[in-house]
Structure formats: C-alpha cells, structure tokens
Design an enzyme around this catalytic site. Structure first.
Site, short mmCIF file in Angstrom:
data_model
loop_
_atom_site.label_atom_id
_atom_site.label_comp_id
_atom_site.label_asym_id
_atom_site.label_seq_id
_atom_site.Cartn_x
_atom_site.Cartn_y
_atom_site.Cartn_z
N GLU A 27 89.01 110.96 12.75
CA GLU A 27 89.68 109.67 12.92
C GLU A 27 89.21 108.66 11.87
O GLU A 27 90.01 107.99 11.21
CB GLU A 27 89.43 109.12 14.32
CG GLU A 27 90.06 107.76 14.57
CD GLU A 27 91.56 107.83 14.48
OE1 GLU A 27 92.13 107.12 13.62
OE2 GLU A 27 92.18 108.59 15.24
N ASP A 57 91.56 106.84 8.84
CA ASP A 57 91.78 105.39 8.72
C ASP A 57 91.37 104.86 7.35
O ASP A 57 92.12 104.12 6.70
CB ASP A 57 91.00 104.66 9.82
CG ASP A 57 91.56 104.89 11.20
OD1 ASP A 57 92.70 105.38 11.31
OD2 ASP A 57 90.87 104.60 12.19
N SER A 93 97.52 107.08 14.99
CA SER A 93 96.31 106.79 14.24
C SER A 93 96.57 106.80 12.74
O SER A 93 95.78 106.27 11.97
CB SER A 93 95.21 107.81 14.55
OG SER A 93 94.59 107.53 15.77
#
Length: 610
Positions: free
Chosen positions: A311, A315, A529
């Site tokens: 994750e 990002d 995400s």
C-alpha cells in the site's frame, strides 16, 4: 507538540473546584454509549487489569455549528469569503469547550482518583488524554473491558458499553478506546506478480516504449494491462505541465498498520517510469506519529507474506510519478498494533485516525491536499466516534486542506458479509467510513481508457465502492445531484440503504492494474488505493497552476462545495459499470452523478479521442 501539559498551572484551581462542585455518586451513572460487537470480531477473554490504555476524552465543542457555517462560506465559490480559510488559532477558538465542561470533567477525574498532572490536552483543550490501567478505566466508566479477536488473528481491548455520571452526558462526546472496532484497512487488491512480463526491470521496459511528448495519444501512452505514470499523465492531461510553485504547493499521504514507503522500491519505480523524478524517492519528507513504522531494510519472511508496504509503495509511487517536483509529506501513524493477551507491557490500542488527525491539527503548516487509502465499514464504529472524527476533518477543511479518501473495493459490500451490526443480522448494504463524512472527498475507481468504465476485476473480486451513509444525512451541497439519482432507483434495493444519506464517491480515477514496484519486483494492483493518490496528485497540480497565477486553489478549503456547484463540469462522466456487491449488481453508473464513480474522472485532453 501535539498535546500541551497544562496541569501544573491548573492543579490548585481544580483541586479547590473539587470541593465546590457536587460530584454525583456512582449510582447516578447511566449508559453513555453502546455498540454491538461487529461480526468479524469475537470475545476471547477478560482484559488484563494492568493493561494500560491511553484514554482519550472528547469534550463537547462550544461552537462547532459556527465552524461549519464558516467552512461552507470559505468553500463556496459564490460566497464573498471564498478561499479565506481560517487560521489554526481561529479554528481552536471555535472548537474549544466551555469552561463548565472542562471544570466538570476535571472534577470527575479527580474524584475518581486521576491526578491532574497526568493529563495532557489538545491545543484547543477539546481533548483530554490520560494513561490508565484497565482496572481504573473500568471503574471510571462503569464498564468491563475484554480482549476481542478479529478473524485475521489480531487482538484489541474494547468495552462495547460504557457509562458516565448523568450530569456529564451533555459535556462529553465520546471516549476511546471503548466501543470502536474501526480498523483502517488498505483499499487495494493484489492482482498477481507480473509473471507474464517478467519480474526484472529490463523485461518490463517494453510497457513504456514511448517518451512523453505534446502529441502523444492515450492509445500510445496506455497499456490496459499495466497502468503507468505516463499513461495517467497523458489520460488526464498533465503530461506537459511542470509544477511552478513547489513548496508553496504541497501534497500529503497517510500510512497506517505498520505500512511505510520503501525508498529503494520507489526509486526503482521512478527510475523506470519517471526517470527525472528518481531522486525524489530519497527526498520526500516522512513524519512519524505515535511510533509509526518507517522500515527501510528488507522485509522478513513474515512481512513479505503479509505484503508489507504494498500500500505504502503504491501511494508514494503514484503521487511522485505524477506530481514531481511537488513536495510530498508522508504521515506514518502507529496507534493500533495487535494486542498480545500474554504481554503485560503497556500497549497502544488507540484509534489511529484519532492519533493522526490530532497530530496534523496541531501543525501550523499543512499540505493543501492529503490522500488516504484506508477505511472500514461504517458500522464497525459507534456514531459518536464517527461524528467526532468527522468534525475533526471539518477543522482541517476550514484551514484549507482537502482530504481525499478511497471509497472501498467491495462495491456496496462484500457478498456474504452484508448484515447490519444490530444484533439481528438484518440484510443491508455496507457503507464505508470515512467516505460518508460530508467534509471529505471520496474517490471511486475506473478502468479502460476509451471509454473509462467503473472498475471491476473478476480475478480478485474488486468492485469500486459506493453507497450512502447510515450515519450522516445528505449535505445540502449534494441535493441537486444526488436526489435525482436516488429517485431514479425507485424501490430498487429498498431497505438496503439510506435514501437520505450522504452519497459517495464524489469523483473517480483509474484504479485497476497499476504497475508498482515492491520488494524489488514488479506487481500489479487494483483498488481505490490507486485511484485516490491519482486524483489527489492531479488536484495538487491544478492547485499549483492556480497558485502560480495568484489565484486560490481548488475548493480552497474543502473540495466538495466547489465540486457540486461548478467543478463537476471538469470531469468526464462515466456511463457504464456498477458498484456490485452483497449478491446484487449494486448501484449503477449513469449520466450525471452516481454512487459508483461520482461525477467521473478528470477531463482528458483532446488526444483522448484517438
């Protein structure tokens, strides 16, 4: 510092207050809040009496209604105050508690054996914190704590029902950790290692066979099987824009659950897909909050099995790949590590959203846009907690910060889990938190390019999330767009969702088959995400252009009033797909706003129609 130690200055005054303020007896206690234990959690044992928690007491804010009024004024493009966001001091003045509230809470704590010199406070003193063992908290709140186990094996300590003296009910909004089972999980789905392309850099180079140019088409820049920064910058029209005021304009991202942004992986990604930005992998700022993780050494076997930093890498790689050289700040927040029932060491079992938002509210200088790819089902938390956190997001909005959150990856709810947390297992769609908060911007996901459609991937069950909050009513800025959509549904799904709730998402962006680098290898990821840092990065570039021209940034406090009044015209409407889930086809994408892609994706340049 996040919290200010004011106790020594106030000790004498409040000690005398104890003797002058009537403290009601324990028989006057009444239940303040109760919340059913969510289905994914089960009680396993009593909580160790000596386990220490950091108790956070939220006092009623004296003028939140006035703060909200001013928030909407400075966010409304037709209002004369548009863009004149509030200072940190002005916000604190509006949300500080009344003196009576603070006095009564102090008197209660002293009478209950809590020493004032152990207390700490938020800058506005609307939050009071104290470290106490479970046995003391149980007496203070007339409750019983227990250890609860999540189906993934993690443990927390919670008390589903807790009480206060009746005379404090109107002075305290919530106390945590008590009955919130919120777990801010990442909103991504791992598709698979890129085995069909190979996992070494050389074999992936053919994904990017063209260089950026003014006349590059989407068909040339984009590969439907591996979305890259070149594709996103071309698709959404930023390919030829160079940030003009980096530093004046900034962007942030959040990491939770021991996630971090591995600089070596980010470097490999940028070296391949945005070479001029490669050194930014070692230059972006990281702020560690509450012992947040920032591991830069190779993952161990357990961490690799858990996908640690998938994750965080997604990002950072997405934002830097689009926004370079706009400064990036990563906020790495601890706050909810697994509780170990056999470990007597004091463990922080606080809610990480509370920890993060209190930290940033105490900061003077903040990025204009902050991207968050974490959330959970709304019903895992009590209304009091949801309202309190949402109101804190409003404070950030009033100070000029746009908060973007991922709308979720399960459509209207993962099939087989769509039951209300009401003790009756009533069938229901599962809205997401904090997407239902009216003071944030929720981001859905799309796939394909000509045209884009609502994202779904049968390989992992990913469907772009959308729906309607059960906790927050529809804000007035949504009425013109959302009310007709609800009316068009007629009686479809009647009883499964709140027709009067705040609808989400607000916007969308590409969110499927993103090329990433993790553990030195290439992987593809789906999820909101991916779409959320993408939308955040594009918004930050638009802000850069406006600031460079001496204008106010988009939405300049929080985005939604501008978006629903005018900004929707700058988005491409998505007309196909749905937020499938709960064994239904879910909410459909239609002309105009819909509960799967919102108003759609940022308008593409002319070369979109290639």
């Amino acid at each position: 510092m996040l919290f200010i130690d004011l106790a020594p200055l106030a000790l004498a005054a409040f000690c005398s207050l104890v003797h002058s303020t009537p403290i009601l007896s324990r028989s006057s206690y009444a239940v303040k809040d109760s919340h059913h234990v969510p289905r994914k959690w089960s009680r396993v044992s009593e909580a160790p009496s000596d386990h220490v928690v950091k108790l956070e007491i939220a006092l009623k804010q004296s003028q939140f209604d006035e703060l909200e009024r001013q928030l909407y004024e400075v966010s409304d493009p037709d209002h004369h105050r548009y863009g004149e966001h509030l200072s940190q001091g002005e916000v604190n003045e509006l949300i500080k508690p009344n003196d009576d509230s603070l006095h009564l809470v102090h008197a209660w704590l002293i009478e209950s054996g809590v020493e004032l010199n152990k207390l700490s406070y938020s800058p506005a003193k609307d939050w009071v914190k104290v470290d106490l063992p479970i046995a003391h908290v149980e007496r203070l709140l007339d409750t019983k704590y227990a250890v609860y186990k999540h189906e993934d094996g993690t443990h927390i300590v919670r008390a589903p029902t807790w009480s206060l003296p009746s005379h404090l009910h109107s002075h305290i909004e919530t106390i945590q950790p008590t009955n919130s089972f919120f777990r801010p999980g990442p909103r991504h789905s791992d598709v698979m290692p890129v085995a069909d392309m190979g996992t070494d850099i050389a074999s992936v180079q053919r994904v990017e066979t063209v260089s950026p140019s003014a006349d590059l088409t989407v068909a040339q820049a984009c590969n439907v099987s591996a979305v890259t920064p070149l594709c996103l910058r071309t698709l959404y029209g930023t390919i030829n824009y160079t940030p003009q005021v980096p530093g004046k304009n900034k962007i942030g991202l959040t990491n939770y659950l021991n996630e971090a942004n591995n600089r070596s992986d980010v470097f490999l990604f940028l070296k391949q897909f945005r070479p001029e930005a490669a050194q930014a992998a070692f230059q972006f700022k990281v702020e560690i909050i509450a012992n947040g993780d920032n591991q830069q050494t190779p993952d161990n076997a357990t961490q690799l099995a858990a996908g640690k930093d998938l994750e965080g890498n997604l990002d950072a790689e997405t934002i830097l790949g689009i926004d370079y050289p706009t400064p990036l700040i990563a906020y790495n927040t601890g706050g909810s590590p697994p509780f170990k029932p056999d470990d007597n060491t004091p463990t922080n079992t606080n809610e990480p959203y509370l920890t993060w938002v209190q930290y940033v509210l105490a900061k003077h200088d903040l990025p204009q846009v902050i991207s968050t790819s974490y959330g959970d089902d709304e019903q895992t938390i009590p209304l009091s907690y949801a309202r309190t956190v949402c109101n804190q997001f409003a404070q950030l909005g009033a100070r000029g910060v746009s908060l973007l959150f991922a709308s979720g990856d399960d459509g209207v709810g993962a099939s087989g889990t769509c039951f209300a947390n009401d003790g009756k297992n009533t069938s229901t769609f599962l809205p997401s938190f904090p997407d239902g908060c009216p003071y944030v911007t929720s981001v859905g996901a799309t796939k394909n390019f000509n045209p884009e459609v609502a994202a779904f991937d049968p390989r992992n069950g990913f469907f772009s999330g959308g729906g309607f909050s059960n906790y927050f009513q529809r804000p007035s800025y949504q009425n013109a767009a959302v009310t007709p959509y609800v009316a068009s549904l007629g009686n479809k799904y009647a009883g499964l969702y709140n027709k009067n709730g705040r609808g989400y998402p607000d916007i969308a962006a590409q969110g499927q088959l993103y090329q990433t680098v993790w553990n030195g290898t290439f992987r593809r990821l789906d999820g909101t995400s991916a779409s959320t840092p993408t939308a955040s990065a594009i918004l930050a570039l638009v802000n850069d252009s406006l600031l460079a021209a001496g204008k106010k940034p988009l939405g300049p406090s929080f985005l939604n009033p501008w978006l629903y009044k005018r900004g929707f015209q700058a988005f491409t409407d998505i007309l196909s797909g749905s937020a499938s889930g709960c064994d239904t086809s879910g909410f459909p994408a239609v002309k105009g706003w819909d509960a799967v892609t919102g108003f759609g994706t940022p308008v593409s340049p002319k070369n979109h129609s290639d």
